[in-house]
Design an enzyme around this catalytic site. Structure first.
Site, mmCIF file in Angstrom:
data_model
loop_
_atom_site.group_PDB
_atom_site.id
_atom_site.type_symbol
_atom_site.label_atom_id
_atom_site.label_comp_id
_atom_site.label_asym_id
_atom_site.label_seq_id
_atom_site.Cartn_x
_atom_site.Cartn_y
_atom_site.Cartn_z
ATOM 1 N N GLU A 71 0.832 -1.558 -0.199
ATOM 2 C CA GLU A 71 -0.426 0.311 0.015
ATOM 3 C C GLU A 71 1.186 1.532 0.136
ATOM 4 O O GLU A 71 2.009 1.252 0.771
ATOM 5 C CB GLU A 71 -1.089 -0.181 1.361
ATOM 6 C CG GLU A 71 -1.328 1.517 0.964
ATOM 7 C CD GLU A 71 -2.743 1.182 2.657
ATOM 8 O OE1 GLU A 71 -2.641 0.209 3.478
ATOM 9 O OE2 GLU A 71 -3.907 2.326 2.573
ATOM 10 N N ARG A 100 5.571 -12.750 9.934
ATOM 11 C CA ARG A 100 6.034 -11.345 9.328
ATOM 12 C C ARG A 100 7.019 -10.872 10.193
ATOM 13 O O ARG A 100 7.855 -11.480 11.474
ATOM 14 C CB ARG A 100 5.104 -10.009 9.637
ATOM 15 C CG ARG A 100 4.645 -9.749 10.885
ATOM 16 C CD ARG A 100 4.135 -9.203 11.272
ATOM 17 N NE ARG A 100 3.908 -7.645 11.405
ATOM 18 C CZ ARG A 100 3.544 -6.894 10.155
ATOM 19 N NH1 ARG A 100 2.567 -7.681 9.487
ATOM 20 N NH2 ARG A 100 4.207 -5.822 9.970
ATOM 21 N N LYS A 113 4.700 0.429 9.608
ATOM 22 C CA LYS A 113 4.472 2.251 9.157
ATOM 23 C C LYS A 113 4.230 3.353 10.016
ATOM 24 O O LYS A 113 4.498 4.057 9.508
ATOM 25 C CB LYS A 113 3.797 1.660 7.691
ATOM 26 C CG LYS A 113 4.184 1.545 6.336
ATOM 27 C CD LYS A 113 3.774 1.320 5.750
ATOM 28 C CE LYS A 113 3.718 0.398 4.957
ATOM 29 N NZ LYS A 113 1.920 0.473 3.446
HETATM 30 P P1 ATP Z 1 2.503 -2.121 8.593
HETATM 31 O O1 ATP Z 1 1.526 -3.047 9.372
HETATM 32 O O2 ATP Z 1 3.549 -1.674 8.527
HETATM 33 O O3 ATP Z 1 1.506 -1.400 7.398
HETATM 34 P P2 ATP Z 1 1.631 -3.246 5.893
HETATM 35 O O4 ATP Z 1 1.967 -4.302 6.039
HETATM 36 O O5 ATP Z 1 -0.020 -2.738 5.649
HETATM 37 O O6 ATP Z 1 2.980 -2.886 6.893
HETATM 38 P P3 ATP Z 1 1.320 -2.874 3.180
HETATM 39 O O7 ATP Z 1 1.980 -2.050 2.296
HETATM 40 O O8 ATP Z 1 0.464 -3.675 3.377
HETATM 41 O O9 ATP Z 1 2.010 -2.792 4.933
HETATM 42 O O10 ATP Z 1 2.785 -4.442 2.759
HETATM 43 C C1 ATP Z 1 3.017 -5.504 1.650
HETATM 44 C C2 ATP Z 1 3.004 -6.810 1.971
HETATM 45 O O11 ATP Z 1 4.599 -6.295 2.590
HETATM 46 C C3 ATP Z 1 1.895 -7.327 3.107
HETATM 47 O O12 ATP Z 1 2.315 -8.678 1.922
HETATM 48 C C4 ATP Z 1 2.868 -7.204 3.918
HETATM 49 O O13 ATP Z 1 1.998 -9.181 4.794
HETATM 50 C C5 ATP Z 1 3.839 -7.814 3.012
HETATM 51 N N1 ATP Z 1 4.768 -7.163 5.342
HETATM 52 C C6 ATP Z 1 3.990 -6.043 5.680
HETATM 53 N N2 ATP Z 1 5.469 -5.383 7.169
HETATM 54 C C7 ATP Z 1 6.053 -6.832 6.955
HETATM 55 C C8 ATP Z 1 6.695 -7.206 7.363
HETATM 56 N N3 ATP Z 1 7.221 -7.317 8.671
HETATM 57 N N4 ATP Z 1 6.962 -8.921 7.193
HETATM 58 C C9 ATP Z 1 6.984 -9.680 5.914
HETATM 59 N N5 ATP Z 1 6.320 -8.362 5.574
HETATM 60 C C10 ATP Z 1 5.924 -7.597 5.480
HETATM 61 MG MG MG Z 2 -1.529 -3.632 4.231
#
Ligand code: ATP
Ligand code: MG
Length: 563
Positions: A37, A263, A273
């Site tokens: 995102e 994760r 984020k």
């Molecule tokens: P946040 O929780 O920090 O806001 P997010 O997961 O919502 O991050 P996205 O942009 O939706 O952020 O993430 C893109 C991809 O990266 C998703 O498939 C998510 O599952 C993966 N991702 C995000 N954070 C992690 C992490 N700490 N470890 C592994 N994969 C991750």
């Molecule tokens: Mg997300």
């Protein structure tokens, strides 16, 4: 489909699943996606996901899409989109022609939403967000049906079209799937599919004022793109029944499969984020690319090589249970890669002047220095030497304790690649601070060895006082003191280390470093690995310490008894 270059060597539950799908003929070409995102910069956790998704595509001879999950224009910007593409490329991955956006599918998603209304599978709800939340129930209590749940399809269709046309205010109505308000899985209690958001979208501008939710956009985007394995983090496990329900009830062209993995969590940092945005917004760091940030852009500026990050991702692997990885493992990977490739240079971070009394005034010479003892092809370079050199202040002690083998009055040490020198006297100012070391040298030891075979216990790095270039050096520690920020007070900010950045403005570096290009990495002998910062100016370089030389990971591993 192209054949994989070599048999995949890594084994984990995701790869096992993919092999099984290929073997059973359920899948013929592996298609994965990385779906960020664009509401912030990517971090090391995303790197794990990127390496996994692009890595699988590479290993199995398939492809990986980069898809922006751009369904919430209130929080998404062009800056984030651009940074994400730059970061994925920098990590070494290429989506080729497969760059997509959930917003590419807005028209199709909208049509499917109308389809659901017509099938009696969705309805427009006039309740407020609070009312919807309050009627959702709990893990032990079922939810309560909305008064709008049984309104006729025609009415919902009319309202949904008017939502799209912009007749209603933000938050006044939503479209919900009609599933089961008593489901044991709260995600199935009539989840919201569309909401009204009045914010310009970075790609579609003001063409839309209704936007699909993540749950409605994600699986359907996967289906449109022919994704075979939709790999996401564990928090989406509870969403999988909804993911599958939507695919079951929509005329989608393809059936993707969602697989969840744990994760990445890393000690001494935060990987959310929301938290990272807060650090930037409130000025706790200098920006998204502050070298203390766990963002890809921060790590890049800090000097972390992309190969080291990929190696780290491979080493931590993927698992089904959440855990926390020691940040020292990441640092260990960085050190290993830099040790192999980074040229060695001499830099004195906190200089004190040394005058070599028996070295002729006005004389100067160039000595050969080895560029990288790990890499014979890296060759040698010339370093300027003269009567006055600078050494590290901490390499001298007037009254040394037993284990201090470096310079002290009367003691002989080696100046790296140069000569043996003996300290005769320390000159001090009124406050007792050493201002100058008076020494003598042995001309027979040129290059650093004594013909008579005598030994010294220390070798010091140094620079020529006349020729060295002034530099700024930025030393970084962990942004958070606590291994698990916020564990004690609930607020990670309470654990911010106020000393995580130390700026040295009086450093002096060997002349070759005056013209260094931003991004260049090197080892400062005996100090650590450093990377030239974009703040560098000609004749005034700025260096970030990427990682110190000492490997605390080795210690952690030893303490844990191997592994
Ligand atoms: P946040 O929780 O920090 O806001 P997010 O997961 O919502 O991050 P996205 O942009 O939706 O952020 O993430 C893109 C991809 O990266 C998703 O498939 C998510 O599952 C993966 N991702 C995000 N954070 C992690 C992490 N700490 N470890 C592994 N994969 C991750
Ligand atoms: Mg997300």
């Amino acid at each position: 489909m192209t054949e994989p270059a070599e048999a995949p060597a890594i084994r984990d539950f995701i790869r096992e699943q993919i092999r099984a799908d290929l073997a059973a003929g359920r899948v013929s070409c592996v298609v994965t996606r990385f779906p960020p995102e664009p509401n912030g910069y990517l971090h090391i956790g995303h790197a794990k996901s990127i390496c996994l998704n692009f890595g699988l595509a590479r290993e199995f001879g398939g492809r990986c899409h980069l898809r922006f999950d751009d369904t919430n224009p209130a929080k998404e910007t062009r800056e984030y989109i651009d940074s994400i593409m730059a970061d994925v490329r920098w990590l070494g991955f290429d989506w080729g022609a497969h760059l997509y956006h959930a917003s590419d599918y807005f028209e199709q998603l909208y049509a499917w939403a109308e389809h659901m209304i017509c099938e009696g599978l969705a309805y427009v709800d006039d309740q407020s967000a609070d009312e919807i939340r309050d009627s959702r129930g709990t893990l032990t209590e079922p939810g309560r049906a909305s008064p709008c749940r049984d309104r006729p399809s025609e009415e919902s269709l009319d309202l949904f079209r008017r939502m799209r046309a912009g007749e209603f205010g933000e938050g006044s109505r939503v479209l919900r799937a009609k599933i089961d308000m008593a489901s044991g899985n709260i995600n199935l209690r009539d989840p919201v599919l569309y909401r009204i958001v009045r914010a310009p979208h970075p790609r579609t501008g003001d063409a839309w004022c209704v936007y699909p939710t993540y749950d409605f956009a994600h699986g359907q985007s996967d289906a449109i793109e022919g994704i075979t394995h939709s790999i996401c983090t564990l928090e989406f496990e509870d969403h999988r029944p909804l993911y599958d329900w939507l695919l079951d009830h929509l005329p989608v062209p393809h059936r993707p499969r969602q697989i969840e993995f744990a994760r990445l969590n890393l000690t001494h940092t935060v990987l959310s984020k929301r938290r990272l945005i807060e650090l930037v917004r409130d000025g706790h760091v200098a920006g998204w690319d502050d070298p203390r940030m766990p963002t890809i852009s921060g790590l890049r500026r800090r000097g972390y090589p992309p190969e080291a990050i990929r190696d780290f991702a491979t080493r931590i692997g993927v698992a089904k249970a959440n855990s926390t990885v020691a940040v020292e493992l990441l640092e260990h990977c960085v050190r290993e890669h830099l040790n192999r490739g980074a040229p060695r240079r001499m830099a004195v971070l906190d200089p004190v002047k040394m005058v070599i009394e028996n070295y002729p005034e006005g004389q100067a010479e160039e000595l050969d220095a080895v560029n990288n003892p790990e890499d014979a092809t890296a060759g040698t370079r010339k370093v300027a030497f003269g009567r006055e050199v600078l050494i590290e202040r901490e390499d001298f002690m007037e009254d040394p304790p037993a284990k201090f083998f470096r310079l002290a009055p009367g003691r002989e040490v080696r100046l790296r690649y140069a000569y043996f020198i003996t300290c005769r006297e320390a000159v001090k100012d009124a406050g007792g601070r050493v201002t100058e070391l008076r020494c003598t040298y042995d001309p027979a030891t040129r290059g650093g060895d004594a013909p008579d075979g005598r030994r010294v216990k220390a070798t010091l790095h140094w620079v020529s006082a006349a020729r060295a270039v002034p530099a700024e050096v930025r030393l970084y520690g962990h942004l958070f003191r606590a291994a698990e920020p916020g564990a004690e007070t609930g607020n990670a900010l309470d654990d911010l280390d106020p000393c995580s950045l130390k700026v040295l403005t009086g450093a002096m570096v060997e002349p070759a470093l005056g013209e260094v290009a931003p991004g260049e990495t090197m080892q400062f002998e005996r100090q650590g690995y450093f990377c030239a910062d974009p703040d560098s100016r000609p004749g005034r370089p700025v260096f970030n310490r990427t990682v110190a030389l000492r490997d605390s990971w080795a210690r952690i591993r030893a303490r844990a008894g191997g592994a």
